[in-house]
Write a protein that holds these residues in place. Structure first.
Motif, PDB file in Angstrom:
ATOM      1  N   ASP A 218     -29.424 -33.895  -9.516  1.00 33.14           N
ATOM      2  CA  ASP A 218     -29.915 -35.043  -8.409  1.00 33.14           C
ATOM      3  C   ASP A 218     -29.984 -34.133  -6.985  1.00 33.14           C
ATOM      4  OD1 ASP A 218     -30.077 -37.727  -9.442  1.00 33.14           O
ATOM      5  OD2 ASP A 218     -28.656 -38.251  -8.170  1.00 33.14           O
TER       6      ASP A 218
ATOM      7  N   ASP B 238     -33.755 -37.041  -6.326  1.00 31.02           N
ATOM      8  CA  ASP B 238     -33.467 -37.344  -8.451  1.00 31.02           C
ATOM      9  C   ASP B 238     -34.608 -36.753  -9.671  1.00 31.02           C
ATOM     10  OD1 ASP B 238     -33.047 -38.541 -10.574  1.00 31.02           O
ATOM     11  OD2 ASP B 238     -32.628 -40.544  -9.539  1.00 31.02           O
TER      12      ASP B 238
ATOM     13  N   ASP C  98     -30.520 -43.977  -7.355  1.00 29.47           N
ATOM     14  CA  ASP C  98     -30.481 -45.008  -8.121  1.00 29.47           C
ATOM     15  C   ASP C  98     -29.119 -44.895  -9.286  1.00 29.47           C
ATOM     16  OD1 ASP C  98     -31.480 -43.178 -10.275  1.00 29.47           O
ATOM     17  OD2 ASP C  98     -32.492 -44.733 -11.706  1.00 29.47           O
ATOM     18  N   GLY C  99     -28.587 -44.005  -8.842  1.00 26.94           N
ATOM     19  CA  GLY C  99     -27.240 -43.757 -10.009  1.00 26.94           C
ATOM     20  C   GLY C  99     -26.520 -44.210  -8.648  1.00 26.94           C
TER      21      GLY C  99
ATOM     22  N   ASP D 230     -25.225 -43.171 -14.526  1.00 28.66           N
ATOM     23  CA  ASP D 230     -26.624 -41.921 -14.151  1.00 28.66           C
ATOM     24  C   ASP D 230     -25.781 -40.898 -13.108  1.00 28.66           C
ATOM     25  OD1 ASP D 230     -29.009 -40.704 -14.084  1.00 28.66           O
ATOM     26  OD2 ASP D 230     -30.006 -41.823 -12.617  1.00 28.66           O
TER      27      ASP D 230
HETATM   28 MN    MN Z   1     -30.624 -41.474 -11.402  1.00 28.73          MN
END
Ligand code: MN
Length: 387
Positions: free
Chosen positions: A20, A33, A183-184, A222
């Motif tokens: 990221d 990302d 999205d982590g 993630d």
């Molecule tokens: Mn991710």
């Protein structure tokens, strides 16, 4: 508007590197990302953000969306030139403050949220296979959250020479808080949990750190990146609407309203340059679907074992097609005959595909099929005779 910004990024509990990236460069803020192997992901997210930042600083590119499209071309070109990062890509969600407005440009499954007057609203639309399936009524939003292919993107920077960029603006109000995240964060925490932490933590820097900590405690599967922006009106700002004593008016639209695709060379059908006035209209959903036609599907790190030309084969992608999109291609076709493997109960549904987390895992499945076939005697060619 005066902005106070805070950010935090973390590798998470599982990954071996942090792919990221983020920018805090008032008035420009962004998260990205990266994906496509260790080095590739890191290079993609950094290169994309550096490109947008330097174009903005130099006053090049007609709009934020155009700067993002240029960043796409940079990442794509590097991916073509350098074998060690071939196939890399990245998401990008950027916010640019322009007086009492914020402009948002977005590609992929990172997100922007607006927290206002006790409400939190998603401003971006995920460019994922599962989101499209939800829109088409194939699965529910709840099923999408736990779907094995939920991270398959339908759009990313660096995958093709052009990319469609969603773009929109919002009028800011005193006390607004913007959240940009990868999205982590959203894979680990519900929107309610995110909103609670944001509401309970007044200082942006602290809020960013607390969100990252919470995602790590929830598993941290993630990389996690969070940017928090607090907006306060200052002298000379236009009188802020709804700013009565005792709090601000609630959001006009309680439902998530997606950005519409910005007019551009790659926007294809459905998005004329009719202007940005209707940016938050629900009609954008339909336009966006039309705009997806011809977009190459990005299926990084998705593998499965299936059947190709009658043989067991290793595929990259996912064993389905959506609205006519083929989401996979053959990487290795083995010499094992599919009909022989399908004799074994375990591999009866081979043609539907057996998903794997990596190429190595897919190849291990092929090896297992080979072994199982050797250790199981072939079934009789004819049915056994009745006694
Ligand atoms: Mn991710």
């Amino acid at each position: 508007m005066k902005v106070t910004a805070g950010a935090a990024t973390d590798i998470g509990q599982v990954r071996e590197g942090n792919e990221d990236s983020f920018i805090l460069d008032e008035p420009l803020f962004a998260v990205a990302d990266g994906m496509g192997g260790h080095r590739g992901g890191e290079v993609a997210s950094k290169l994309a953000l550096e490109t947008v930042e330097s174009l903005f600083r130099d006053g090049r590119g007609s709009s934020l969306a155009e700067q993002v499209r240029e960043a796409n071309r940079e990442v794509f070109a590097r991916s073509m030139q350098d074998r060690t990062v071939a196939g890399m890509g990245t998401t990008l969600t950027a916010a640019l403050l322009e007086g009492s407005l914020v402009r948002i440009a977005h590609v992929g499954d990172s997100r922007a949220y607006l927290s206002r007057a006790g409400d939190m609203r998603l401003l971006t639309e995920d460019h994922t296979l599962v989101h499209r399936m939800v829109l088409e009524g194939e699965i529910t939003a709840e099923e999408a959250e736990v779907h094995p292919h939920r991270s398959v993107l339908t759009r990313a920077l660096g995958v093709d020479v052009d990319v469609a960029v969603d773009e929109g603006t919002i009028d800011l109000r005193d006390g607004d808080r913007l959240l940009l995240c990868t999205d982590g964060l959203t894979a680990m925490l519900t929107e309610t949990q995110i909103h609670e932490i944001l509401s309970a933590t007044p200082v942006p820097e602290d809020a960013a750190k607390r969100l990252v900590r919470a995602a790590n405690r929830a598993g941290g599967v993630d990389n996690i990146t969070v940017v928090v922006l607090d907006l306060t009106s200052e002298e000379g700002d236009e009188k802020v609407q709804g700013g009565r004593a005792g709090g601000l008016a609630p959001l006009a639209s309680p439902s998530p309203t997606p950005l519409r695709e910005a007019p551009g060379p790659s926007s294809g059908t459905g998005t004329s340059s009719a202007g940005r006035t209707a940016v938050w209209s629900g009609v954008a959903v339909a336009l966006l679907l039309l705009g997806l036609v011809g977009v190459r599907v990005y299926t990084d790190s998705q593998w499965y074992v299936g059947v190709s030309n009658g043989h067991v084969a290793v595929y990259r992608g996912v064993p389905s097609s959506v609205a006519g999109f083929r989401l996979h291609h053959v990487v290795v076709e083995t010499s094992i005959r599919a009909v022989d493997a399908e004799q074994l109960a375990l591999y009866r549904d081979l043609a539907d595909g057996i998903t794997a987390g990596s190429r190595a895992e897919a190849e291990a499945i092929v090896e297992q099929i080979r072994k199982d076939m050797m250790s199981t005697p072939p079934p009789p060619t004819y049915p056994a005779a009745m006694p």
